[in-house]
Enzyme design. Sequence first.
Site, PDB file in Angstrom:
ATOM      1  N   LEU A   1      36.800  50.509  51.363  1.00 47.71           N
ATOM      2  CA  LEU A   1      36.394  49.526  50.412  1.00 47.71           C
ATOM      3  C   LEU A   1      37.037  49.401  48.991  1.00 47.71           C
ATOM      4  O   LEU A   1      37.514  50.353  48.636  1.00 47.71           O
ATOM      5  CB  LEU A   1      35.047  49.202  50.187  1.00 47.71           C
ATOM      6  CG  LEU A   1      34.005  49.123  51.318  1.00 47.71           C
ATOM      7  CD1 LEU A   1      32.734  49.377  50.941  1.00 47.71           C
ATOM      8  CD2 LEU A   1      34.141  47.710  52.117  1.00 47.71           C
ATOM      9  N   ASP A   2      37.470  48.241  48.520  1.00 48.33           N
ATOM     10  CA  ASP A   2      38.115  48.261  47.364  1.00 48.33           C
ATOM     11  C   ASP A   2      37.201  48.819  46.172  1.00 48.33           C
ATOM     12  O   ASP A   2      35.785  48.720  46.405  1.00 48.33           O
ATOM     13  CB  ASP A   2      38.333  46.549  46.804  1.00 48.33           C
ATOM     14  CG  ASP A   2      39.300  45.943  47.664  1.00 48.33           C
ATOM     15  OD1 ASP A   2      40.283  46.576  48.108  1.00 48.33           O
ATOM     16  OD2 ASP A   2      39.320  44.812  47.848  1.00 48.33           O
ATOM     17  N   MET A   3      37.496  49.344  44.890  1.00 51.93           N
ATOM     18  CA  MET A   3      36.793  49.847  44.146  1.00 51.93           C
ATOM     19  C   MET A   3      35.492  49.062  43.625  1.00 51.93           C
ATOM     20  O   MET A   3      34.396  49.559  43.592  1.00 51.93           O
ATOM     21  CB  MET A   3      37.519  50.172  42.953  1.00 51.93           C
ATOM     22  CG  MET A   3      36.818  50.797  41.837  1.00 51.93           C
ATOM     23  SD  MET A   3      37.758  51.355  40.035  1.00 51.93           S
ATOM     24  CE  MET A   3      37.964  49.779  39.522  1.00 51.93           C
TER      25      MET A   3
ATOM     26  N   THR B   1      34.100  46.607  45.506  1.00 49.92           N
ATOM     27  CA  THR B   1      33.133  46.168  46.573  1.00 49.92           C
ATOM     28  C   THR B   1      32.178  47.165  46.937  1.00 49.92           C
ATOM     29  O   THR B   1      32.491  48.394  47.036  1.00 49.92           O
ATOM     30  CB  THR B   1      33.978  45.857  47.548  1.00 49.92           C
ATOM     31  OG1 THR B   1      35.236  44.828  47.574  1.00 49.92           O
ATOM     32  CG2 THR B   1      33.281  45.245  48.908  1.00 49.92           C
TER      33      THR B   1
ATOM     34  N   ARG C   1      38.606  38.054  50.582  1.00 49.14           N
ATOM     35  CA  ARG C   1      38.686  37.548  49.123  1.00 49.14           C
ATOM     36  C   ARG C   1      39.965  36.531  49.166  1.00 49.14           C
ATOM     37  O   ARG C   1      39.972  35.427  48.438  1.00 49.14           O
ATOM     38  CB  ARG C   1      39.295  38.711  48.169  1.00 49.14           C
ATOM     39  CG  ARG C   1      38.168  39.610  48.045  1.00 49.14           C
ATOM     40  CD  ARG C   1      38.499  40.922  47.675  1.00 49.14           C
ATOM     41  NE  ARG C   1      39.081  40.752  46.248  1.00 49.14           N
ATOM     42  CZ  ARG C   1      39.548  41.628  45.380  1.00 49.14           C
ATOM     43  NH1 ARG C   1      39.909  42.973  46.117  1.00 49.14           N
ATOM     44  NH2 ARG C   1      40.216  41.367  44.209  1.00 49.14           N
TER      45      ARG C   1
END
Length: 298
Positions: free
Chosen positions: A133-135, A137, A233
Amino acid sequence: MNKVVETVPKEYDEKKIREFLKEKLQMSTRFIRKAAIDKRILVDRQKVKLDYVLKEGQTIEIILDKKETQDILPENMDLEVVYEDDNILVVNKPPFMVVHPTKSHPTGTLANGVIGYFREKGDDSIVRLVSRLDMNTSGLIIIAKNQFSHMALSRDMKEDTFKKIYLAIVHGKMSEESGTIDLPIYRPTEDAIKRVVDERGQESITHYKVIETYDNAQLLLLELETGRTHQIRVHLSHLGCPIFGDTLYGTEDENFIGRQALHAHKLEIPHPKDGKVIGFKCDMPEDMKNLIEKLKKN
Protein backbone atom coordinates in the site's frame (compact mmCIF):
# COMPACT_ATOMS: atom_id res chain seq x y z
CA MET A 1 6.77 -28.84 11.69
CA ASN A 2 5.17 -26.83 8.89
CA LYS A 3 5.07 -28.90 5.69
CA VAL A 4 3.09 -29.81 2.59
CA VAL A 5 2.10 -33.50 2.48
CA GLU A 6 0.76 -35.21 -0.67
CA THR A 7 0.15 -38.79 -1.83
CA VAL A 8 1.38 -39.75 -5.29
CA PRO A 9 -1.65 -40.41 -7.55
CA LYS A 10 -1.76 -43.07 -10.26
CA GLU A 11 -1.08 -40.60 -13.10
CA TYR A 12 2.35 -39.76 -11.62
CA ASP A 13 3.50 -43.36 -11.17
CA GLU A 14 6.96 -43.71 -12.78
CA LYS A 15 7.29 -39.96 -13.22
CA LYS A 16 10.02 -37.80 -11.70
CA ILE A 17 9.23 -35.83 -8.57
CA ARG A 18 10.21 -32.61 -10.35
CA GLU A 19 7.22 -33.07 -12.69
CA PHE A 20 4.84 -33.75 -9.81
CA LEU A 21 5.88 -30.64 -7.89
CA LYS A 22 5.70 -28.39 -10.94
CA GLU A 23 2.54 -29.74 -12.60
CA LYS A 24 0.40 -31.17 -9.81
CA LEU A 25 1.33 -28.79 -6.98
CA GLN A 26 2.04 -25.79 -9.27
CA MET A 27 5.28 -24.99 -7.48
CA SER A 28 7.65 -22.57 -9.14
CA THR A 29 10.98 -23.73 -10.55
CA ARG A 30 12.76 -21.39 -8.15
CA PHE A 31 10.99 -22.82 -5.09
CA ILE A 32 11.58 -26.42 -6.20
CA ARG A 33 15.28 -25.77 -6.81
CA LYS A 34 15.80 -24.11 -3.40
CA ALA A 35 13.90 -26.84 -1.56
CA ALA A 36 16.03 -29.47 -3.29
CA ILE A 37 19.28 -27.68 -2.44
CA ASP A 38 18.18 -27.44 1.20
CA LYS A 39 17.19 -31.15 1.18
CA ARG A 40 13.63 -30.32 2.22
CA ILE A 41 11.96 -32.73 -0.22
CA LEU A 42 11.18 -36.18 1.19
CA VAL A 43 9.51 -39.32 -0.19
CA ASP A 44 8.39 -41.82 2.43
CA ARG A 45 10.49 -39.83 4.94
CA GLN A 46 13.67 -40.16 2.87
CA LYS A 47 15.39 -37.12 1.32
CA VAL A 48 15.41 -37.34 -2.45
CA LYS A 49 16.79 -35.51 -5.49
CA LEU A 50 14.66 -34.00 -8.24
CA ASP A 51 15.26 -36.89 -10.63
CA TYR A 52 13.74 -39.36 -8.16
CA VAL A 53 11.13 -41.60 -9.87
CA LEU A 54 7.84 -41.83 -7.99
CA LYS A 55 5.59 -44.80 -7.23
CA GLU A 56 1.82 -44.57 -6.81
CA GLY A 57 0.81 -44.27 -3.15
CA GLN A 58 4.10 -42.87 -1.88
CA THR A 59 4.00 -39.94 0.55
CA ILE A 60 5.71 -36.73 -0.49
CA GLU A 61 6.66 -34.13 2.12
CA ILE A 62 8.01 -30.64 1.43
CA ILE A 63 9.36 -29.04 4.61
CA LEU A 64 8.51 -25.34 4.71
CA ASP A 65 10.39 -24.38 7.87
CA LYS A 66 13.71 -22.73 7.12
CA LYS A 67 15.82 -20.35 9.19
CA GLU A 68 16.28 -17.12 7.24
CA THR A 69 17.77 -13.68 7.83
CA GLN A 70 16.95 -10.27 6.39
CA ASP A 71 18.74 -6.95 6.53
CA ILE A 72 15.85 -5.11 8.22
CA LEU A 73 16.21 -3.68 11.72
CA PRO A 74 13.63 -5.21 14.09
CA GLU A 75 11.51 -2.59 15.87
CA ASN A 76 8.94 -2.85 18.61
CA MET A 77 5.62 -1.57 17.24
CA ASP A 78 2.00 -1.87 18.27
CA LEU A 79 0.91 -3.81 15.18
CA GLU A 80 -2.75 -4.58 14.61
CA VAL A 81 -2.67 -8.25 13.64
CA VAL A 82 -5.88 -9.24 11.86
CA TYR A 83 -4.94 -12.88 11.19
CA GLU A 84 -1.95 -15.18 11.60
CA ASP A 85 -1.06 -18.83 11.11
CA ASP A 86 2.12 -20.73 10.20
CA ASN A 87 2.02 -19.43 6.63
CA ILE A 88 0.60 -15.92 6.52
CA LEU A 89 0.31 -12.77 8.59
CA VAL A 90 -2.36 -10.14 7.84
CA VAL A 91 -2.01 -6.71 9.45
CA ASN A 92 -3.95 -3.45 9.36
CA LYS A 93 -1.44 -0.80 8.30
CA PRO A 94 -2.11 2.67 9.71
CA PRO A 95 -1.90 5.72 7.45
CA PHE A 96 1.41 7.64 7.16
CA MET A 97 3.50 4.46 7.44
CA VAL A 98 5.90 3.29 4.72
CA VAL A 99 5.60 -0.44 4.02
CA HIS A 100 9.26 -1.34 3.36
CA PRO A 101 12.57 0.41 4.23
CA THR A 102 14.01 2.82 1.67
CA LYS A 103 16.95 5.23 1.69
CA SER A 104 14.69 8.01 2.95
CA HIS A 105 12.79 5.73 5.36
CA PRO A 106 15.31 3.16 6.70
CA THR A 107 13.35 2.64 9.93
CA GLY A 108 9.83 3.05 11.25
CA THR A 109 8.35 1.04 8.39
CA LEU A 110 5.80 -1.74 8.60
CA ALA A 111 8.51 -4.26 7.68
CA ASN A 112 10.61 -3.12 10.67
CA GLY A 113 7.63 -3.72 12.93
CA VAL A 114 6.82 -7.12 11.41
CA ILE A 115 10.42 -8.33 11.82
CA GLY A 116 10.31 -7.12 15.43
CA TYR A 117 7.03 -8.98 15.94
CA PHE A 118 8.45 -12.19 14.48
CA ARG A 119 11.64 -12.06 16.53
CA GLU A 120 9.78 -11.34 19.77
CA LYS A 121 7.82 -14.56 19.18
CA GLY A 122 10.94 -16.55 18.33
CA ASP A 123 9.78 -16.83 14.71
CA ASP A 124 12.58 -17.00 12.11
CA SER A 125 10.34 -15.79 9.26
CA ILE A 126 11.37 -12.84 7.09
CA VAL A 127 9.09 -10.21 5.54
CA ARG A 128 7.74 -11.35 2.18
CA LEU A 129 5.14 -8.81 1.11
CA VAL A 130 2.30 -10.24 -0.95
CA SER A 131 0.46 -6.92 -1.18
CA ARG A 132 1.64 -3.33 -0.76
CA LEU A 133 0.00 0.00 0.00
CA ASP A 134 1.11 3.58 -0.53
CA MET A 135 2.41 5.31 2.60
CA ASN A 136 -0.79 7.32 3.05
CA THR A 137 -3.20 4.47 2.27
CA SER A 138 -4.38 2.48 5.27
CA GLY A 139 -5.64 -1.08 5.58
CA LEU A 140 -4.94 -4.76 5.06
CA ILE A 141 -1.55 -6.07 3.98
CA ILE A 142 -0.60 -9.75 3.57
CA ILE A 143 2.86 -11.01 4.54
CA ALA A 144 3.91 -14.54 3.57
CA LYS A 145 5.86 -16.30 6.32
CA ASN A 146 7.74 -18.67 4.02
CA GLN A 147 8.82 -18.97 0.40
CA PHE A 148 6.11 -21.51 -0.43
CA SER A 149 3.29 -19.24 0.75
CA HIS A 150 4.72 -16.26 -1.11
CA MET A 151 4.98 -18.32 -4.29
CA ALA A 152 1.41 -19.64 -3.99
CA LEU A 153 -0.18 -16.28 -3.17
CA SER A 154 1.75 -14.42 -5.87
CA ARG A 155 0.51 -17.00 -8.36
CA ASP A 156 -3.09 -16.86 -7.11
CA MET A 157 -3.27 -13.04 -7.18
CA LYS A 158 -4.12 -13.40 -10.87
CA GLU A 159 -7.18 -15.57 -10.14
CA ASP A 160 -10.80 -14.55 -9.44
CA THR A 161 -10.59 -16.05 -5.94
CA PHE A 162 -8.17 -13.28 -4.90
CA LYS A 163 -10.23 -10.17 -4.08
CA LYS A 164 -8.97 -6.76 -2.92
CA ILE A 165 -11.70 -4.34 -1.84
CA TYR A 166 -11.18 -0.71 -0.85
CA LEU A 167 -13.15 2.19 0.61
CA ALA A 168 -12.59 5.69 -0.78
CA ILE A 169 -14.17 9.09 -0.15
CA VAL A 170 -14.24 11.17 -3.31
CA HIS A 171 -15.06 14.65 -4.51
CA GLY A 172 -18.06 14.93 -6.82
CA LYS A 173 -20.45 12.17 -7.83
CA MET A 174 -20.01 9.14 -10.05
CA SER A 175 -22.24 9.03 -13.13
CA GLU A 176 -23.79 5.70 -12.05
CA GLU A 177 -24.49 4.06 -8.67
CA SER A 178 -22.29 1.14 -9.67
CA GLY A 179 -20.16 0.17 -12.63
CA THR A 180 -16.80 -0.85 -14.03
CA ILE A 181 -13.93 1.46 -14.95
CA ASP A 182 -11.95 -0.14 -17.77
CA LEU A 183 -9.23 2.35 -18.72
CA PRO A 184 -5.54 1.58 -19.46
CA ILE A 185 -2.94 3.10 -17.14
CA TYR A 186 0.40 4.33 -18.45
CA ARG A 187 3.67 5.53 -16.92
CA PRO A 188 4.82 8.45 -19.10
CA THR A 189 8.52 8.12 -18.23
CA GLU A 190 10.64 5.58 -16.37
CA ASP A 191 11.18 7.92 -13.43
CA ALA A 192 7.61 9.25 -13.32
CA ILE A 193 5.71 8.79 -10.05
CA LYS A 194 2.39 9.92 -11.50
CA ARG A 195 0.46 7.61 -13.80
CA VAL A 196 -2.10 8.60 -16.44
CA VAL A 197 -4.94 7.05 -18.40
CA ASP A 198 -3.52 6.45 -21.89
CA GLU A 199 -4.23 3.93 -24.63
CA ARG A 200 -0.53 2.94 -24.57
CA GLY A 201 -0.92 1.68 -20.99
CA GLN A 202 -1.71 -1.66 -19.40
CA GLU A 203 -5.26 -2.95 -19.07
CA SER A 204 -6.66 -1.68 -15.75
CA ILE A 205 -10.09 -2.62 -14.40
CA THR A 206 -11.79 -1.27 -11.27
CA HIS A 207 -15.34 -2.15 -10.16
CA TYR A 208 -17.16 0.37 -7.94
CA LYS A 209 -20.36 0.84 -5.96
CA VAL A 210 -21.64 4.02 -4.28
CA ILE A 211 -22.21 3.39 -0.56
CA GLU A 212 -23.24 6.89 0.58
CA THR A 213 -23.73 10.27 -1.06
CA TYR A 214 -23.07 13.63 0.62
CA ASP A 215 -23.07 17.19 -0.66
CA ASN A 216 -20.87 16.86 -3.77
CA ALA A 217 -18.99 13.87 -2.31
CA GLN A 218 -19.41 10.10 -2.08
CA LEU A 219 -18.18 7.05 -0.19
CA LEU A 220 -17.28 4.30 -2.66
CA LEU A 221 -16.60 0.58 -2.36
CA LEU A 222 -14.05 -0.47 -5.00
CA GLU A 223 -12.79 -3.86 -6.10
CA LEU A 224 -9.61 -4.27 -8.11
CA GLU A 225 -9.66 -6.73 -10.98
CA THR A 226 -6.13 -5.70 -11.95
CA GLY A 227 -3.47 -4.28 -9.66
CA ARG A 228 -1.67 -1.40 -11.35
CA THR A 229 0.26 1.21 -9.37
CA HIS A 230 -2.11 3.94 -8.10
CA GLN A 231 -4.94 2.28 -10.07
CA ILE A 232 -7.89 3.49 -7.97
CA ARG A 233 -6.43 6.97 -7.60
CA VAL A 234 -5.76 7.33 -11.34
CA HIS A 235 -9.17 6.01 -12.39
CA LEU A 236 -11.18 8.17 -10.02
CA SER A 237 -9.20 11.32 -10.79
CA HIS A 238 -9.60 10.73 -14.53
CA LEU A 239 -13.39 10.53 -14.09
CA GLY A 240 -13.46 13.86 -12.23
CA CYS A 241 -13.91 12.32 -8.77
CA PRO A 242 -10.47 12.51 -7.11
CA ILE A 243 -10.04 11.06 -3.64
CA PHE A 244 -10.11 13.55 -0.77
CA GLY A 245 -6.60 14.44 0.34
CA ASP A 246 -4.88 12.97 -2.73
CA THR A 247 -2.32 15.68 -3.48
CA LEU A 248 -0.83 13.78 -6.44
CA TYR A 249 -4.05 13.20 -8.38
CA GLY A 250 -6.32 15.82 -6.83
CA THR A 251 -5.89 18.70 -4.37
CA GLU A 252 -4.92 19.22 -0.75
CA ASP A 253 -7.83 18.95 1.68
CA GLU A 254 -6.11 19.69 4.98
CA ASN A 255 -9.30 21.15 6.45
CA PHE A 256 -10.90 17.75 5.92
CA ILE A 257 -8.16 15.07 6.06
CA GLY A 258 -4.35 15.02 5.99
CA ARG A 259 -3.89 12.18 3.50
CA GLN A 260 -5.73 10.40 0.69
CA ALA A 261 -8.99 8.94 2.02
CA LEU A 262 -8.32 5.42 0.73
CA HIS A 263 -8.49 2.26 2.86
CA ALA A 264 -7.86 -1.41 1.99
CA HIS A 265 -11.03 -2.71 3.63
CA LYS A 266 -11.41 -6.41 2.69
CA LEU A 267 -9.34 -9.28 1.33
CA GLU A 268 -10.37 -12.71 0.12
CA ILE A 269 -7.57 -15.13 -0.71
CA PRO A 270 -7.09 -18.85 -1.33
CA HIS A 271 -5.03 -20.18 1.55
CA PRO A 272 -1.60 -21.23 0.25
CA LYS A 273 -1.71 -24.63 1.96
CA ASP A 274 -5.15 -25.96 0.95
CA GLY A 275 -6.62 -23.42 -1.48
CA LYS A 276 -9.69 -22.76 0.67
CA VAL A 277 -10.84 -19.15 0.37
CA ILE A 278 -10.53 -17.14 3.58
CA GLY A 279 -11.53 -13.53 4.14
CA PHE A 280 -10.45 -10.62 6.33
CA LYS A 281 -11.70 -7.09 6.87
CA CYS A 282 -10.86 -4.04 8.93
CA ASP A 283 -12.94 -0.97 9.66
CA MET A 284 -12.25 2.53 8.35
CA PRO A 285 -9.71 4.46 10.43
CA GLU A 286 -10.81 7.43 12.52
CA ASP A 287 -9.61 10.11 10.11
CA MET A 288 -11.90 8.79 7.37
CA LYS A 289 -14.81 8.49 9.80
CA ASN A 290 -14.19 12.09 10.88
CA LEU A 291 -14.14 13.19 7.24
CA ILE A 292 -17.54 11.60 6.69
CA GLU A 293 -18.95 13.42 9.72
CA LYS A 294 -17.65 16.72 8.36
CA LEU A 295 -19.21 16.03 4.96
CA LYS A 296 -22.55 15.18 6.55
CA LYS A 297 -22.59 18.55 8.33
CA ASN A 298 -21.93 20.54 5.15
